[in-house]
Design an enzyme around this catalytic site. Structure first.
Site, PDB file in Angstrom:
ATOM      1  N   ILE A  29       0.836  -1.213   0.000  1.00 30.46           N
ATOM      2  CA  ILE A  29       0.000   0.000   0.000  1.00 30.46           C
ATOM      3  C   ILE A  29       0.860   1.247   0.000  1.00 30.46           C
ATOM      4  O   ILE A  29       0.569   2.216  -0.672  1.00 30.46           O
ATOM      5  CB  ILE A  29      -0.912   0.116   1.238  1.00 30.46           C
ATOM      6  CG1 ILE A  29      -1.466  -1.232   1.659  1.00 30.46           C
ATOM      7  CG2 ILE A  29      -2.013   1.100   0.971  1.00 30.46           C
ATOM      8  CD1 ILE A  29      -2.110  -1.183   3.033  1.00 30.46           C
ATOM      9  N   GLY A  30       1.888   1.232   0.804  1.00 30.16           N
ATOM     10  CA  GLY A  30       2.660   2.470   0.917  1.00 30.16           C
ATOM     11  C   GLY A  30       4.092   2.203   1.306  1.00 30.16           C
ATOM     12  O   GLY A  30       4.417   1.162   1.867  1.00 30.16           O
ATOM     13  N   GLU A  31       4.911   3.150   0.983  1.00 29.38           N
ATOM     14  CA  GLU A  31       6.309   3.053   1.337  1.00 29.38           C
ATOM     15  C   GLU A  31       6.706   4.405   1.878  1.00 29.38           C
ATOM     16  O   GLU A  31       6.627   5.402   1.166  1.00 29.38           O
ATOM     17  CB  GLU A  31       7.122   2.714   0.087  1.00 29.38           C
ATOM     18  CG  GLU A  31       8.245   1.771   0.351  1.00 29.38           C
ATOM     19  CD  GLU A  31       8.761   1.134  -0.936  1.00 29.38           C
ATOM     20  OE1 GLU A  31       9.775   0.465  -0.861  1.00 29.38           O
ATOM     21  OE2 GLU A  31       8.156   1.334  -2.006  1.00 29.38           O
ATOM     22  N   GLY A  32       7.050   4.461   3.158  1.00 36.26           N
ATOM     23  CA  GLY A  32       7.438   5.733   3.748  1.00 36.26           C
ATOM     24  C   GLY A  32       8.912   5.742   4.066  1.00 36.26           C
ATOM     25  O   GLY A  32       9.661   4.894   3.602  1.00 36.26           O
ATOM     26  N   PHE A  34      10.119   5.365   7.034  1.00 36.69           N
ATOM     27  CA  PHE A  34      10.472   4.473   8.133  1.00 36.69           C
ATOM     28  C   PHE A  34       9.845   3.101   8.020  1.00 36.69           C
ATOM     29  O   PHE A  34      10.056   2.259   8.873  1.00 36.69           O
ATOM     30  CB  PHE A  34      10.039   5.105   9.466  1.00 36.69           C
ATOM     31  CG  PHE A  34      10.518   6.517   9.625  1.00 36.69           C
ATOM     32  CD1 PHE A  34      11.861   6.778   9.885  1.00 36.69           C
ATOM     33  CD2 PHE A  34       9.650   7.575   9.497  1.00 36.69           C
ATOM     34  CE1 PHE A  34      12.308   8.076  10.027  1.00 36.69           C
ATOM     35  CE2 PHE A  34      10.094   8.888   9.630  1.00 36.69           C
ATOM     36  CZ  PHE A  34      11.430   9.135   9.896  1.00 36.69           C
ATOM     37  N   SER A  35       9.047   2.896   6.973  1.00 34.75           N
ATOM     38  CA  SER A  35       8.344   1.621   6.908  1.00 34.75           C
ATOM     39  C   SER A  35       7.798   1.331   5.522  1.00 34.75           C
ATOM     40  O   SER A  35       7.748   2.206   4.668  1.00 34.75           O
ATOM     41  CB  SER A  35       7.176   1.647   7.888  1.00 34.75           C
ATOM     42  OG  SER A  35       6.170   2.483   7.368  1.00 34.75           O
ATOM     43  N   VAL A  37       4.224  -0.513   4.060  1.00 31.88           N
ATOM     44  CA  VAL A  37       2.927  -0.987   4.526  1.00 31.88           C
ATOM     45  C   VAL A  37       2.310  -1.900   3.476  1.00 31.88           C
ATOM     46  O   VAL A  37       2.277  -1.558   2.289  1.00 31.88           O
ATOM     47  CB  VAL A  37       1.984   0.203   4.841  1.00 31.88           C
ATOM     48  CG1 VAL A  37       0.642  -0.294   5.347  1.00 31.88           C
ATOM     49  CG2 VAL A  37       2.621   1.122   5.883  1.00 31.88           C
ATOM     50  N   ASP A 206       3.767  14.932  12.725  1.00 36.46           N
ATOM     51  CA  ASP A 206       3.975  14.720  11.293  1.00 36.46           C
ATOM     52  C   ASP A 206       2.643  14.739  10.545  1.00 36.46           C
ATOM     53  O   ASP A 206       2.368  13.872   9.710  1.00 36.46           O
ATOM     54  CB  ASP A 206       4.715  13.388  11.078  1.00 36.46           C
ATOM     55  CG  ASP A 206       5.398  13.319   9.714  1.00 36.46           C
ATOM     56  OD1 ASP A 206       5.527  14.378   9.051  1.00 36.46           O
ATOM     57  OD2 ASP A 206       5.795  12.215   9.300  1.00 36.46           O
TER      58      ASP A 206
HETATM   59  P1  ADP Z   1       5.594   5.770   7.426  1.00 34.59           P
HETATM   60  O1  ADP Z   1       6.117   5.937   8.817  1.00 34.59           O
HETATM   61  O2  ADP Z   1       6.467   4.922   6.597  1.00 34.59           O
HETATM   62  O3  ADP Z   1       5.237   7.064   6.778  1.00 34.59           O
HETATM   63  P2  ADP Z   1       2.708   5.269   7.622  1.00 34.59           P
HETATM   64  O4  ADP Z   1       2.112   4.704   8.851  1.00 34.59           O
HETATM   65  O5  ADP Z   1       2.507   6.718   7.359  1.00 34.59           O
HETATM   66  O6  ADP Z   1       4.264   4.898   7.588  1.00 34.59           O
HETATM   67  O7  ADP Z   1       2.172   4.460   6.367  1.00 34.59           O
HETATM   68  C1  ADP Z   1       2.631   4.730   5.068  1.00 34.59           C
HETATM   69  C2  ADP Z   1       1.480   4.679   4.067  1.00 34.59           C
HETATM   70  O8  ADP Z   1       0.836   3.407   4.115  1.00 34.59           O
HETATM   71  C3  ADP Z   1       0.372   5.686   4.360  1.00 34.59           C
HETATM   72  O9  ADP Z   1       0.639   6.937   3.783  1.00 34.59           O
HETATM   73  C4  ADP Z   1      -0.831   5.014   3.725  1.00 34.59           C
HETATM   74  O10 ADP Z   1      -0.863   5.244   2.337  1.00 34.59           O
HETATM   75  C5  ADP Z   1      -0.567   3.532   3.960  1.00 34.59           C
HETATM   76  N1  ADP Z   1      -1.235   3.085   5.190  1.00 34.59           N
HETATM   77  C6  ADP Z   1      -0.760   3.139   6.446  1.00 34.59           C
HETATM   78  N2  ADP Z   1      -1.643   2.650   7.335  1.00 34.59           N
HETATM   79  C7  ADP Z   1      -2.734   2.270   6.619  1.00 34.59           C
HETATM   80  C8  ADP Z   1      -4.004   1.697   6.965  1.00 34.59           C
HETATM   81  N3  ADP Z   1      -4.318   1.388   8.217  1.00 34.59           N
HETATM   82  N4  ADP Z   1      -4.886   1.458   5.968  1.00 34.59           N
HETATM   83  C9  ADP Z   1      -4.569   1.756   4.699  1.00 34.59           C
HETATM   84  N5  ADP Z   1      -3.396   2.286   4.317  1.00 34.59           N
HETATM   85  C10 ADP Z   1      -2.470   2.552   5.246  1.00 34.59           C
HETATM   86 MG    MG Z   2       3.752   8.380   7.106  1.00 34.62          MG
END
Ligand code: ADP
Ligand code: MG
Length: 421
Positions: A29-32, A34-35, A37, A206
Site C-alpha cells: 500500500i505504501g512506502e514511507g 520508516f516503513s 505498509v 507529522d
Molecule cells: P511511514 O512511517 O512509513 O510514513 P505510515 O504509517 O505513514 O508509515 O504508512 C505509510 C502509508 O501506508 C500511508 O501513507 C498510507 O498510504 C498507507 N497506510 C498506512 N496505514 C494504513 C491503513 N491502516 N490502511 C490503509 N493504508 C495505510
Molecule cells: Mg507516514
C-alpha cells in the site's frame, strides 16, 4: 501483484514465521521513510469469531473462557468495524439482548473478510522509537478518527504493526476539485482526530496528507503514523536542555547566507558561529513544520500539529501541493517570511525568545493576505471561499503558537460548524 513486490512479500513471509500463520499479504500500500505498509488478509479472523461463539454456547458465557480466546477476541474486536462488541461475553449472566445483538451482528458480518494493513518497520528504527509508536497508539485507541492497533509482532530484529485496513483516496486525486463543502468535511474529520490526540497531551508531529487517510466518498478520515509522536511533557529536547548549559541558536546555513557579505555588500569570510547549536526536536516533514519547530524551540506544544493542518488547508485553497517546497529550515523560514512579512516574523520570533533577521529582498515589510495569495494561485475559484474560511486559515497559520487556534476551538469555529443542509 508486481513481481518485485511479490518477491519482497515472499522474503518477509519467509523471514517472519509468526506472520504467515495469521496473515496473507496481498499487496503493497505504501512506502514511507520508516516503513513499508502491506495489505493483508487476516486468516484467523473467522476463528476469532468462532471462538466467541464457542464461548457463548459451549462455555456458557463464563469467565472460564481461556485468556487466549479472550485476548484474541479483544484483538479482533479492536480494529474491525464489522465485529460485534461482545463486551458482555465476559459477564457472568448473559442477557438475552446481548445474545440477540451478537446474533444480528454475526449474521450481518460474518461473511466478510477482514483486510488489514501490516506495517513493517525498517530495522534501522530504534527500539525506543518503535515502543513509543506502539504505546501512543494504545493510549489513543477508541477513537474512530485514529487508526487502531490490532497487534504488534516481533521476530528477531523485525517488527510489524497490524492495523485495520482503511480504504482511502490519494490527496493528489482530490485536493484540486474539492468543493468548499468537501474541504470543510475533510477539516472537520482532521480536527476531530487532532482534538482526540491533543486531549491526551500528545503531539503527532507529522501531520500531512499521507498521514491522514481520507475516504472522499465516506467523508471519513483516520490519522495514522504516530512514529514521530511525542508527549508534551516528555520532550527529549527539554530533558536535554535542563541538563545542559544555556544554548544559542545557530540557524544552519544562516551564517553562510547572511553573514558572508559585509556592510558594503562585498563577500566576507565564512565563519561558523562558535556557540553551541540549539537542540530541539525538528522531527516532521519539510513544508509542514511550524515556525517554532524551525526556530528550534525546546518546548513545543500540540500547536505544531495545528500549523501543519493549516498548511493542508492552504493547499486546498491555493490548489498547490505541496505549498512550501524548501529543503532546509532556513529556507523554510524564508518562505514563511515572504507570506507573513518581516514585521510579523520579527515580532513572533521575539515572542519566542528568538531574533529574526533577514536582508533577502523578497521578504517585504508587510504580509501578503491569504485572500491575495489564494487569488494569485487559484484565480478561478478563490471567490467561492467564504470569509470564515480565510479567518479559519489565519487562526491555524498563526505564527505565535500561543495564539494559534486549538483543535477544540477549531471544532467550534464557523468554518467547521456549518450546517449540513
Ligand atoms: P511511514 O512511517 O512509513 O510514513 P505510515 O504509517 O505513514 O508509515 O504508512 C505509510 C502509508 O501506508 C500511508 O501513507 C498510507 O498510504 C498507507 N497506510 C498506512 N496505514 C494504513 C491503513 N491502516 N490502511 C490503509 N493504508 C495505510
Ligand atoms: Mg507516514
Amino acid at each position: 501483484i508486481p513481481e518485485d513486490t511479490q518477491q519482497e512479500i515472499d522474503e518477509l513471509m519467509a523471514s517472519f514465521p509468526g506472520l504467515t500463520d495469521q496473515y496473507r499479504l496481498v499487496g503493497k500500500i505504501g512506502e514511507g521513510t520508516f516503513s513499508t505498509v502491506y495489505k493483508a488478509v487476516d486468516l484467523l479472523h473467522d476463528k476469532y469469531e468462532n471462538s466467541a461463539w464457542s464461548m457463548i454456547f459451549q462455555d456458557n458465557l463464563l469467565p472460564r473462557a481461556s485468556w487466549d480466546g479472550r485476548d484474541a477476541l479483544c484483538a479482533a474486536e479492536d480494529g474491525a468495524e464489522y465485529m460485534p462488541r461482545p463486551v458482555s461475553v465476559y459477564s457472568d449472566q448473559p442477557s438475552s439482548s446481548t445474545l440477540h445483538d451478537l446474533n444480528c451482528h454475526s449474521r450481518r458480518y460474518s461473511s466478510e473478510m477482514r483486510i488489514v494493513a501490516v506495517k513493517k518497520i525498517y530495522v534501522t528504527s530504534s527500539p525506543k522509537r518503535i515502543a513509543n509508536e506502539i504505546a501512543i497508539l494504545r493510549d489513543l485507541g477508541g477513537s474512530s478518527k485514529i487508526v487502531s492497533l490490532i497487534t504488534a509482532m516481533r521476530h528477531q530484529d523485525q517488527v510489524v504493526l497490524v492495523m485495520p485496513y482503511f480504504k482511502h483516496d490519494d490527496f493528489r486525486t482530490f485536493y484540486q476539485d474539492s468543493s468548499i463543502y468537501e474541504i470543510r468535511k475533510y477539516c472537520q474529520s482532521l480536527f476531530q482526530a487532532l482534538e482526540h490526540t491533543h486531549a491526551q497531551g500528545i503531539m503527532h508531529r507529522d501531520v500531512k496528507p499521507s498521514n491522514f487517510l481520507y475516504n472522499v466518498r465516506r467523508r471519513h478520515g483516520v490519522l495514522v503514523d504516530f512514529g514521530l509522536a511525542e508527549r508534551e511533557d516528555d520532550q527529549e529536547a527539554l530533558r536535554l536542555s535542563r541538563t545542559r548549559p544555556p544554548l544559542n541558536l545557530d540557524l544552519e546555513g544562516a551564517s553562510r547566507r547572511f553573514r558572508s557579505f559585509d556592510s558594503k555588500g562585498r563577500p566576507g569570510v565564512l565563519q561558523r558561529d562558535p556557540r553551541p547549536s540549539l537542540r530541539a526536536n525538528r522531527a516532521g516533514t519539510r513544508g509542514f513544520r511550524a515556525p517554532e519547530v524551525l526556530l528550534k524551540l525546546p518546548r513545543q506544544s500540540v500547536a505544531i500539529d495545528i500549523w501543519s493542518a493549516g498548511v493542508i488547508l492552504l493547499c486546498f485553497f491555493t490548489k498547490r501541493f505541496p505549498f512550501f517546497r524548501s529543503t532546509d529550515d532556513t529556507e523554510a523560514l524564508l518562505e514563511i517570511a515572504v507570506l507573513f512579512g518581516k514585521f510579523n516574523m520579527e515580532k513572533a520570533a521575539a515572542e519566542m525568545g528568538r531574533t529574526f533577521f533577514t536582508n533577502v529582498p523578497t521578504v517585504k515589510e508587510k504580509d501578503i493576505s491569504f485572500e491575495r495569495l489564494t487569488k494569485a494561485y487559484n484565480p478561478d475559484r478563490w471567490s467561492e471561499i467564504p470569509q470564515e474560511g480565510f479567518d479559519f486559515l489565519r487562526r491555524c497559520l498563526c505564527l505565535d503558537p500561543k495564539k494559534r487556534i486549538t483543535a477544540e476551538e477549531a471544532l467550534r469555529h464557523p468554518f467547521l460548524t456549518f450546517s449540513n443542509g
